[in-house]
Design an enzyme around this catalytic site. Sequence first.
Site, PDB file in Angstrom:
ATOM      1  N   LYS A  79       0.828  -1.221   0.000  1.00 34.86           N
ATOM      2  CA  LYS A  79       0.000   0.000   0.000  1.00 34.86           C
ATOM      3  C   LYS A  79       0.857   1.264   0.000  1.00 34.86           C
ATOM      4  O   LYS A  79       0.428   2.315  -0.480  1.00 34.86           O
ATOM      5  CB  LYS A  79      -0.935   0.013   1.217  1.00 34.86           C
ATOM      6  N   TYR A 200      -6.476  -5.198  -6.262  1.00 34.61           N
ATOM      7  CA  TYR A 200      -5.972  -5.012  -4.896  1.00 34.61           C
ATOM      8  C   TYR A 200      -5.402  -6.324  -4.319  1.00 34.61           C
ATOM      9  O   TYR A 200      -4.301  -6.346  -3.775  1.00 34.61           O
ATOM     10  CB  TYR A 200      -7.094  -4.457  -4.015  1.00 34.61           C
ATOM     11  N   TYR A 252      -1.970   0.841  11.685  1.00 33.83           N
ATOM     12  CA  TYR A 252      -3.397   0.801  12.024  1.00 33.83           C
ATOM     13  C   TYR A 252      -3.670   1.192  13.483  1.00 33.83           C
ATOM     14  O   TYR A 252      -3.126   2.173  13.967  1.00 33.83           O
ATOM     15  CB  TYR A 252      -3.985  -0.592  11.695  1.00 33.83           C
ATOM     16  N   VAL A 270       0.071  -8.445   6.650  1.00 30.75           N
ATOM     17  CA  VAL A 270      -0.320  -9.695   7.319  1.00 30.75           C
ATOM     18  C   VAL A 270       0.477 -10.914   6.833  1.00 30.75           C
ATOM     19  O   VAL A 270       0.284 -12.017   7.342  1.00 30.75           O
ATOM     20  CB  VAL A 270      -1.841  -9.991   7.231  1.00 30.75           C
TER      21      VAL A 270
HETATM   22  O1  DON Z   1      -6.811  -6.924   2.461  1.00 34.11           O
HETATM   23  C1  DON Z   1      -6.300  -7.705   3.252  1.00 34.11           C
HETATM   24  O2  DON Z   1      -6.915  -8.110   4.221  1.00 34.11           O
HETATM   25  C2  DON Z   1      -4.874  -8.151   2.992  1.00 34.11           C
HETATM   26  N1  DON Z   1      -4.633  -8.341   1.612  1.00 34.11           N
HETATM   27  C3  DON Z   1      -3.897  -7.149   3.509  1.00 34.11           C
HETATM   28  C4  DON Z   1      -4.082  -6.781   4.945  1.00 34.11           C
HETATM   29  C5  DON Z   1      -2.827  -6.419   5.622  1.00 34.11           C
HETATM   30  O3  DON Z   1      -1.751  -6.807   5.240  1.00 34.11           O
HETATM   31  C6  DON Z   1      -2.964  -5.641   6.871  1.00 34.11           C
HETATM   32  N2  DON Z   1      -1.698  -5.344   7.456  1.00 34.11           N
HETATM   33  N3  DON Z   1      -1.205  -5.713   8.484  1.00 34.11           N
END
Ligand code: DON
Length: 316
Positions: A79, A200, A252, A270
């Site tokens: 992102k 995305y 976050y 994640v």
């Molecule tokens: O959209 C999602 O849930 C995952 N592709 C990315 C979320 C994520 O990496 C949050 N960061 N810690």
Amino acid sequence: MKHVLSLNDVLAQIEVQVRPHFGKGQPAQYIPELARVDRTKFGMAVCMLKPGDTRGSYAVEESVLGDADEPFSAQSITKLFSLALALNRKGDEVWERVGKEPSGTPFNYLSQLEHEEGVPRNPFINAGALAVSDMLLDVVTEPDALVRDFMGFLGAARLTIDESVAASEIDHAHKNRAIANLMKTFGTMTHEVETVIEAYCRQCAVAISCRELARAALPLAAAGFSPIVEESVFAPRMVRRLNALLLTCGIYDSVGSFAYRVGLPAKSGVGGGIVAIVPGQASVAVWAPELDRFGTSVVGGYALESFSQIMNCSVL
Ligand code: DON
């Protein structure tokens, strides 16, 4: 950043300090392909800036630890790079579509978005990143490939999108579809929900190693100059702004405690990766798949906390 230890000694010390923290979290469960990752993995890479040959340029000293050359799923770390691309292509128009404030909510939270009429709080929560993908779809048909190639260019690597991770997330992107649909109802999403979701999720599935990621983030420590590609890739003003967003929104709803412990602009994903910036001095990437309840790597957080303490490099 004053230190008497060599960079390799610092990393060796960190490896010992993080050892007790394995087993305290778990890999992301809501994307089945990520739930299967080996939770004992741990890699770290540091790119330390040195004065370059010409004024305003830098050279780099690299040091790596453990699984630093093994690609992992970049996930939300992408992102940062999609935002940089959107700002390059669209300029301040981006800020008409997303805010710049910390959300105080989980990365995939839904009800704040409804309350705020489909305008995401910031570009790093999922709603904001979906808006960024939507904006990139105005200028390219495959924003995921654009992000992959941009990260690869900056990291001196030929990166791939992990197709099984991408397919796994697209199959299970129920919450992200809800977010995108909500934005559609408010008229804050231009392209088809499914097109945005695919772009995305594929972007999130970019696979990158710690070494490549530290290299890719290095311009954010060097006023926009990349010692890897030997040119300026971001305007200094953009770097300051991206670092401000990382410091306030990059982790976050645990961004405050991360600032308290580590004190560096950073972005988590994640997949278990975290990239952190020491402005004017270094970029650091860590990877360890076990996550805390905020979706941040537990061991990665401790590794960055140790790094910041040993190097005395908190910006705060
Ligand atoms: O959209 C999602 O849930 C995952 N592709 C990315 C979320 C994520 O990496 C949050 N960061 N810690």
